[in-house]
Design an enzyme around this catalytic site. Sequence first.
Site, PDB file in Angstrom:
ATOM      1  N   LYS A  31      -8.398  -2.638   1.619  1.00 53.77           N
ATOM      2  CA  LYS A  31      -8.203  -1.675   2.688  1.00 53.77           C
ATOM      3  C   LYS A  31      -9.002  -0.388   2.444  1.00 53.77           C
ATOM      4  O   LYS A  31      -9.298   0.353   3.382  1.00 53.77           O
ATOM      5  CB  LYS A  31      -6.711  -1.368   2.882  1.00 53.77           C
ATOM      6  CG  LYS A  31      -5.960  -2.493   3.627  1.00 53.77           C
ATOM      7  CD  LYS A  31      -6.563  -2.760   4.988  1.00 53.77           C
ATOM      8  CE  LYS A  31      -5.719  -3.467   6.022  1.00 53.77           C
ATOM      9  NZ  LYS A  31      -5.286  -4.829   5.828  1.00 53.77           N
ATOM     10  N   ARG A  36       0.842  -1.189   0.000  1.00 56.00           N
ATOM     11  CA  ARG A  36       0.000   0.000   0.000  1.00 56.00           C
ATOM     12  C   ARG A  36       0.875   1.235   0.000  1.00 56.00           C
ATOM     13  O   ARG A  36       2.037   1.206   0.362  1.00 56.00           O
ATOM     14  CB  ARG A  36      -0.887   0.020   1.249  1.00 56.00           C
ATOM     15  CG  ARG A  36      -2.047  -0.953   1.212  1.00 56.00           C
ATOM     16  CD  ARG A  36      -2.844  -0.912   2.506  1.00 56.00           C
ATOM     17  NE  ARG A  36      -1.990  -1.137   3.660  1.00 56.00           N
ATOM     18  CZ  ARG A  36      -1.510  -0.195   4.460  1.00 56.00           C
ATOM     19  NH1 ARG A  36      -1.839   1.072   4.265  1.00 56.00           N
ATOM     20  NH2 ARG A  36      -0.721  -0.500   5.463  1.00 56.00           N
ATOM     21  N   HIS A  50      -8.915  -3.932  13.432  1.00 53.34           N
ATOM     22  CA  HIS A  50      -7.912  -4.534  12.555  1.00 53.34           C
ATOM     23  C   HIS A  50      -7.359  -5.756  13.288  1.00 53.34           C
ATOM     24  O   HIS A  50      -6.340  -5.686  13.969  1.00 53.34           O
ATOM     25  CB  HIS A  50      -6.797  -3.521  12.263  1.00 53.34           C
ATOM     26  CG  HIS A  50      -5.788  -4.012  11.275  1.00 53.34           C
ATOM     27  ND1 HIS A  50      -4.446  -3.729  11.368  1.00 53.34           N
ATOM     28  CD2 HIS A  50      -5.928  -4.770  10.160  1.00 53.34           C
ATOM     29  CE1 HIS A  50      -3.806  -4.292  10.352  1.00 53.34           C
ATOM     30  NE2 HIS A  50      -4.672  -4.920   9.607  1.00 53.34           N
ATOM     31  N   SER A  58       1.016  -5.058  10.490  1.00 52.28           N
ATOM     32  CA  SER A  58       1.411  -5.961   9.415  1.00 52.28           C
ATOM     33  C   SER A  58       2.628  -6.807   9.824  1.00 52.28           C
ATOM     34  O   SER A  58       3.600  -6.280  10.365  1.00 52.28           O
ATOM     35  CB  SER A  58       1.733  -5.138   8.171  1.00 52.28           C
ATOM     36  OG  SER A  58       1.988  -5.995   7.105  1.00 52.28           O
ATOM     37  N   LYS A  77      -1.224 -11.954  12.601  1.00 56.03           N
ATOM     38  CA  LYS A  77      -2.691 -12.100  12.621  1.00 56.03           C
ATOM     39  C   LYS A  77      -3.147 -13.295  11.786  1.00 56.03           C
ATOM     40  O   LYS A  77      -3.894 -14.145  12.251  1.00 56.03           O
ATOM     41  CB  LYS A  77      -3.376 -10.827  12.087  1.00 56.03           C
ATOM     42  CG  LYS A  77      -3.284  -9.624  12.989  1.00 56.03           C
ATOM     43  CD  LYS A  77      -4.078  -8.447  12.440  1.00 56.03           C
ATOM     44  CE  LYS A  77      -3.620  -7.986  11.075  1.00 56.03           C
ATOM     45  NZ  LYS A  77      -2.219  -7.562  10.979  1.00 56.03           N
ATOM     46  N   THR A  78      -2.695 -13.323  10.527  1.00 53.48           N
ATOM     47  CA  THR A  78      -3.134 -14.400   9.632  1.00 53.48           C
ATOM     48  C   THR A  78      -2.546 -15.740  10.081  1.00 53.48           C
ATOM     49  O   THR A  78      -3.258 -16.747  10.191  1.00 53.48           O
ATOM     50  CB  THR A  78      -2.709 -14.085   8.180  1.00 53.48           C
ATOM     51  OG1 THR A  78      -3.327 -12.850   7.794  1.00 53.48           O
ATOM     52  CG2 THR A  78      -3.134 -15.177   7.222  1.00 53.48           C
ATOM     53  N   ARG A 126       2.587 -12.181  -1.371  1.00 54.36           N
ATOM     54  CA  ARG A 126       1.260 -12.445  -0.787  1.00 54.36           C
ATOM     55  C   ARG A 126       0.509 -13.517  -1.541  1.00 54.36           C
ATOM     56  O   ARG A 126       0.786 -13.784  -2.713  1.00 54.36           O
ATOM     57  CB  ARG A 126       0.408 -11.167  -0.865  1.00 54.36           C
ATOM     58  CG  ARG A 126       0.848 -10.035   0.010  1.00 54.36           C
ATOM     59  CD  ARG A 126       0.173 -10.120   1.348  1.00 54.36           C
ATOM     60  NE  ARG A 126       0.621  -9.043   2.222  1.00 54.36           N
ATOM     61  CZ  ARG A 126       0.100  -8.827   3.437  1.00 54.36           C
ATOM     62  NH1 ARG A 126      -0.873  -9.572   3.881  1.00 54.36           N
ATOM     63  NH2 ARG A 126       0.575  -7.867   4.191  1.00 54.36           N
ATOM     64  N   ASP A 158      -8.273 -10.641   9.206  1.00 53.67           N
ATOM     65  CA  ASP A 158      -7.771  -9.257   9.159  1.00 53.67           C
ATOM     66  C   ASP A 158      -8.716  -8.145   9.624  1.00 53.67           C
ATOM     67  O   ASP A 158      -8.267  -7.170  10.191  1.00 53.67           O
ATOM     68  CB  ASP A 158      -7.340  -8.949   7.722  1.00 53.67           C
ATOM     69  CG  ASP A 158      -6.390  -7.769   7.631  1.00 53.67           C
ATOM     70  OD1 ASP A 158      -5.396  -7.753   8.375  1.00 53.67           O
ATOM     71  OD2 ASP A 158      -6.646  -6.853   6.824  1.00 53.67           O
TER      72      ASP A 158
HETATM   73  P1  ATP Z   1      -0.946  -8.215   7.567  1.00 50.89           P
HETATM   74  O1  ATP Z   1      -1.728  -7.237   8.394  1.00 50.89           O
HETATM   75  O2  ATP Z   1       0.029  -7.536   6.681  1.00 50.89           O
HETATM   76  O3  ATP Z   1      -1.818  -9.202   6.860  1.00 50.89           O
HETATM   77  P2  ATP Z   1      -0.352 -10.247   9.601  1.00 50.89           P
HETATM   78  O4  ATP Z   1      -0.435  -9.703  10.985  1.00 50.89           O
HETATM   79  O5  ATP Z   1      -1.475 -11.066   9.137  1.00 50.89           O
HETATM   80  O6  ATP Z   1       0.011  -9.046   8.590  1.00 50.89           O
HETATM   81  P3  ATP Z   1       1.185 -12.570   9.011  1.00 50.89           P
HETATM   82  O7  ATP Z   1       0.796 -12.647   7.584  1.00 50.89           O
HETATM   83  O8  ATP Z   1       0.586 -13.563   9.931  1.00 50.89           O
HETATM   84  O9  ATP Z   1       0.985 -11.100   9.558  1.00 50.89           O
HETATM   85  O10 ATP Z   1       2.766 -12.633   9.052  1.00 50.89           O
HETATM   86  C1  ATP Z   1       3.561 -13.102  10.112  1.00 50.89           C
HETATM   87  C2  ATP Z   1       4.859 -13.594   9.506  1.00 50.89           C
HETATM   88  O11 ATP Z   1       5.833 -13.867  10.511  1.00 50.89           O
HETATM   89  C3  ATP Z   1       4.630 -14.889   8.756  1.00 50.89           C
HETATM   90  O12 ATP Z   1       5.465 -14.874   7.625  1.00 50.89           O
HETATM   91  C4  ATP Z   1       5.092 -15.934   9.771  1.00 50.89           C
HETATM   92  O13 ATP Z   1       5.547 -17.110   9.158  1.00 50.89           O
HETATM   93  C5  ATP Z   1       6.237 -15.207  10.449  1.00 50.89           C
HETATM   94  N1  ATP Z   1       6.557 -15.634  11.831  1.00 50.89           N
HETATM   95  C6  ATP Z   1       7.761 -16.036  12.263  1.00 50.89           C
HETATM   96  N2  ATP Z   1       7.747 -16.304  13.560  1.00 50.89           N
HETATM   97  C7  ATP Z   1       6.502 -16.064  14.006  1.00 50.89           C
HETATM   98  C8  ATP Z   1       5.881 -16.164  15.283  1.00 50.89           C
HETATM   99  N3  ATP Z   1       6.552 -16.554  16.370  1.00 50.89           N
HETATM  100  N4  ATP Z   1       4.576 -15.844  15.374  1.00 50.89           N
HETATM  101  C9  ATP Z   1       3.892 -15.423  14.289  1.00 50.89           C
HETATM  102  N5  ATP Z   1       4.434 -15.304  13.062  1.00 50.89           N
HETATM  103  C10 ATP Z   1       5.730 -15.631  12.904  1.00 50.89           C
HETATM  104 MN    MN Z   2      -2.821 -10.848   7.517  1.00 53.25          MN
END
Ligand code: ATP
Ligand code: MN
Length: 538
Positions: free
Chosen positions: A201, A60, A221, A239, A243-244, A323, A258
């Site tokens: 978004k 973004r 969020h 980010s 979360k995911t 992604r 999300d």
């Molecule tokens: P966005 O808001 O951009 O979608 P998000 O909060 O959903 O971000 P994730 O897509 O879950 O974030 O990304 C977390 C990244 O960190 C993943 O690539 C995951 O494999 C990595 N990672 C490494 N260690 C950890 C951990 N201990 N806990 C969570 N994620 C981890």
């Molecule tokens: Mn996510």
Amino acid sequence: MNNSKKVPTTVSLENYGIKHNTIHYQLSPSRLHEITLEKNMGKEASSGALAVNTGEFTGRSPMDRFIVRDKITENQVWWGDINIPFEPSKFDALYDKVIGYVSDKELYVRDCYACADANYRMNIRVINEYPWSNMFAYNMFIRPTNEELKNFEPEWTVINAPGFMADAEIDGTRQHNFAILNFTRKIALIGGTGYTGEIKKGIFSALNFILPVQKNTLPMHCSANVGKKGDTAIFFGLSGTGKTTLSTDANRKLIGDDEHGWNNENAVFNFEGGCYAKVINLSAEQEPEIYGAIKKGAILENVIMNDAGMVDFENTSITQNTRVSYPIYHIENIKQPSLGENPKNIFFLTADAFGVLPPISKLTPSQAAYHFISGYTAKVAGTEAGVKEPIPSFSACFGAPFMPLHPTKYAEMLSKKMQDAGVNVWLVNTGWTGGPYGVGTRMKLKYTRAMINAVLNGDLGLYNYNDYHIHSVFGVAQPRSCPGVPTEVLSPRTTWNDDDAYYKTAFKLSNAFRENFEQFEEYASEEIRRGGPQRYAF
Ligand code: ATP
Ligand code: MN
């Protein structure tokens, strides 16, 4: 039966001023996949997923995100660097230009909606220049049934023209790309960028205004899932904090990854119909559900593949922000519809690159409010130039770029709901352990999952004072033991093996917290201010 309506096969776009074009209405994802290949706009991965490049933008562009300043928004929006005002007349002129641009093109049109709770449902029409962007809308928004399509009245419209370049001087934008929300005309106008995240978004930002202002409902969020006993958990975080990753759990039904609302009927509801996962370093062993979701119907963005269509998830040569989007039904264990009861546990995820926050700790209500308003995570500097200092990054409500109102608005609503529902709030550091970025390592996903499971299974009660330790800098309750996690991992100080360096860094972070909080000081009650970390002068 003779007056029963038929499912529409096309729509007129004349009321948008769009004429003389070929409209592909409501195409199936497999047809859009095919068209993308035919037009040479994407490739098929060996998994069957479609792989595209989003072009110049692979993320973004917050500095090019505007809100039209009109009667609706004028006195409500928290104007500034995050919510940048745009004049209505400039919008109208730019809108006409974009319409002129798309009018001689083939267009892909999709009717869909946001919000799984019928009381909050927002009908959306997405008009795309590119077929794969329209497939993204299929994946990410909620898909209406044929019955629902017969009487579909769009409320908001997303017009997405990645190939249109604005002329900043004439059009009033900052540069050639833009994402502009117009609440009077109910349009999200996106141009000059093919990054699909702008589409989802854009609607999220609109809901973050509409729900609290018009429906007294809290938008968040966060991701959400629900356990076997119907216990909902939600995960806030900026980010890359997890979360995911963490909401996708084989033992719990996924509600969404999300964007959610928390209504006044004691339920949490997903805004979306799909997930948008980061795939950097993705592996089938670590994240089998997400890995398995990458099949026909999914869209990979900005990944590198070999000639056989095998994706190299470690390759970041296009971007770190690789992604995949997929409809939520690509995950096996999902909650249908995407609703859950009041959450029992709330997790604030942070990727602390200083490595000083405990991997899990319990927050008091004051601390919960303080941390929510602060929205801390850290950014790590690029790896090219060797190891650099991590940079603290604060984003109010764990999502400031999408929040049109003043952060305290959302914080007040959340605090009240948390109190009413009697929720436990946990701070989870998914970032560094054993030292800061460059010295320590990222917390093992296995351990983070074990800590979260312990909370959800009631194995991390923290009932007695000897069950936990109050962190001397952050004041949070740090458990002394947790099933499935080595005890020393629970104490960040212990993992450092250097108390001096640890406390120095911890105070550096606590000072960054306090400095950031200064902007909210005048709005925050004494109780919330007390939720902050210790200050240390050096
Ligand atoms: P966005 O808001 O951009 O979608 P998000 O909060 O959903 O971000 P994730 O897509 O879950 O974030 O990304 C977390 C990244 O960190 C993943 O690539 C995951 O494999 C990595 N990672 C490494 N260690 C950890 C951990 N201990 N806990 C969570 N994620 C981890
Ligand atoms: Mn996510």
